[in-house]
Motif scaffolding. Structure first.
Motif, PDB file in Angstrom:
ATOM      1  N   PHE A 153       0.934  -1.512   0.204  1.00  0.00           N
ATOM      2  CA  PHE A 153       0.213   0.218  -0.310  1.00  0.00           C
ATOM      3  C   PHE A 153       0.841   1.737   0.100  1.00  0.00           C
ATOM      4  O   PHE A 153       0.648   2.346   0.439  1.00  0.00           O
ATOM      5  CB  PHE A 153      -0.839  -0.035   0.963  1.00  0.00           C
ATOM      6  N   SER A 154       1.779   0.997  -0.047  1.00  0.00           N
ATOM      7  CA  SER A 154       3.172   2.296  -0.295  1.00  0.00           C
ATOM      8  C   SER A 154       2.629   2.723  -1.645  1.00  0.00           C
ATOM      9  O   SER A 154       1.966   2.617  -2.495  1.00  0.00           O
ATOM     10  CB  SER A 154       4.336   1.904  -0.355  1.00  0.00           C
ATOM     11  N   PRO A 155       2.632   3.985  -2.123  1.00  0.00           N
ATOM     12  CA  PRO A 155       2.672   5.464  -2.816  1.00  0.00           C
ATOM     13  C   PRO A 155       3.238   4.371  -4.819  1.00  0.00           C
ATOM     14  O   PRO A 155       3.896   4.231  -3.983  1.00  0.00           O
ATOM     15  CB  PRO A 155       3.364   6.635  -2.398  1.00  0.00           C
ATOM     16  N   SER A 156       2.328   4.525  -4.991  1.00  0.00           N
ATOM     17  CA  SER A 156       2.198   4.145  -6.529  1.00  0.00           C
ATOM     18  C   SER A 156       1.513   4.300  -8.021  1.00  0.00           C
ATOM     19  O   SER A 156       1.166   5.445  -7.665  1.00  0.00           O
ATOM     20  CB  SER A 156       2.257   2.149  -6.467  1.00  0.00           C
ATOM     21  N   ARG A 157       2.352   3.931  -8.881  1.00  0.00           N
ATOM     22  CA  ARG A 157       1.586   5.394  -9.230  1.00  0.00           C
ATOM     23  C   ARG A 157       0.273   4.184  -9.979  1.00  0.00           C
ATOM     24  O   ARG A 157      -0.371   4.670 -10.907  1.00  0.00           O
ATOM     25  CB  ARG A 157       2.750   4.331 -11.283  1.00  0.00           C
ATOM     26  N   SER A 158      -0.124   3.980 -10.365  1.00  0.00           N
ATOM     27  CA  SER A 158      -1.215   2.526  -9.842  1.00  0.00           C
ATOM     28  C   SER A 158      -1.913   3.472  -9.466  1.00  0.00           C
ATOM     29  O   SER A 158      -3.609   3.579  -9.783  1.00  0.00           O
ATOM     30  CB  SER A 158      -1.247   1.437  -9.337  1.00  0.00           C
TER      31      SER A 158
END
Length: 234
Positions: A153-158
């Motif tokens: 659940f870390s920040p990602s482009r998705s």
């Protein structure tokens, strides 16, 4: 004011990080770097400053719906004017980020850049203790930092970002212009980073639930129907 006529998306910037991680410092430097003479100056929309405006004190957490409405309105107004926008808040949990990057309806096309200020936990706690006022409880910092460090659940482009830029302030000095130079270099690399990411994804065929917000809504609906199979569309 009439919406901007440019067809290219406007870049907007979302700060991400635990309390006392240095987000506001990064936001101020980004605002200076993003401002130019040919467009309105960059605007920082800070939930901390909005709490002062709405509730009289940055330490007063009034109704979130009231603050969110004003924040979203300020974001839309800034984008209409063509000004670079920087949204300064913790955004430590995925739903908080999705509320802006995928759920928020905006008057112009926007390309969101996530600036993840990934400062070590010990340093966040130390900087928090050095604050002259409005210190955040250590438990809050622990919770926010852990939520961001939770890899699935870390920040990602998705989540709707064109790019995620991780900044580790524990390894970058804020003195002698080192941080400003680093941020300026990251801004210069954005076009290439975004292009590479899009090229690598071009071979995939997206389905109807490719947007993460829609996919999570689908999973919630499946979970709800599993627990309450008697539910109908009504």
């Amino acid at each position: 004011m009439a919406p901007t006529t440019t067809s290219a998306p406007i870049r907007a910037h979302l700060m991400i990080g635990a309390a006392a991680s240095g987000k506001s410092t990064v936001a101020r430097i980004l605002a200076r770097l993003l401002s130019s003479t040919d467009r309105p100056p960059a605007q920082i929309i800070s939930t901390r400053e909005l709490r002062i405006e709405l509730f009289g004190d940055r330490g007063v957490f009034g109704p979130w719906a009231q603050l969110e409405a004003v924040m979203n309105e300020r974001i839309a107004d800034a984008l209409r004017s063509g000004a670079p926008v920087i949204v300064d808040a913790t955004h430590a949990r995925r739903p908080w980020r999705l509320a802006i990057t995928q759920a928020l309806e905006l008057p112009v096309p926007v390309e969101w850049i996530g600036w993840w200020v990934n400062t070590p936990l010990e340093l966040c706690l130390e900087w928090n203790r050095c604050r002259s006022s409005h210190q955040v409880p250590d438990t809050v910092i622990h919770e926010q930092w852990s939520a961001l460090a939770n890899t699935p659940f870390s920040p990602s482009r998705s989540e709707g970002f064109a790019a995620i830029v991780a900044i580790e302030l524990g390894h970058i000095s804020q003195r002698d212009g080192q941080l400003e130079a680093h941020l300026n270099a990251e801004l210069g690399r954005l076009d290439c980073r975004i292009r590479r990411a899009r090229n690598s994804e071009s071979r995939y065929q997206l389905h109807g639930y490719s947007r993460l917000l829609n996919f999570e809504r689908l999973l919630f609906l499946i979970q709800l129907l599993t627990r309450f199979p008697e539910l109908t569309a009504n």
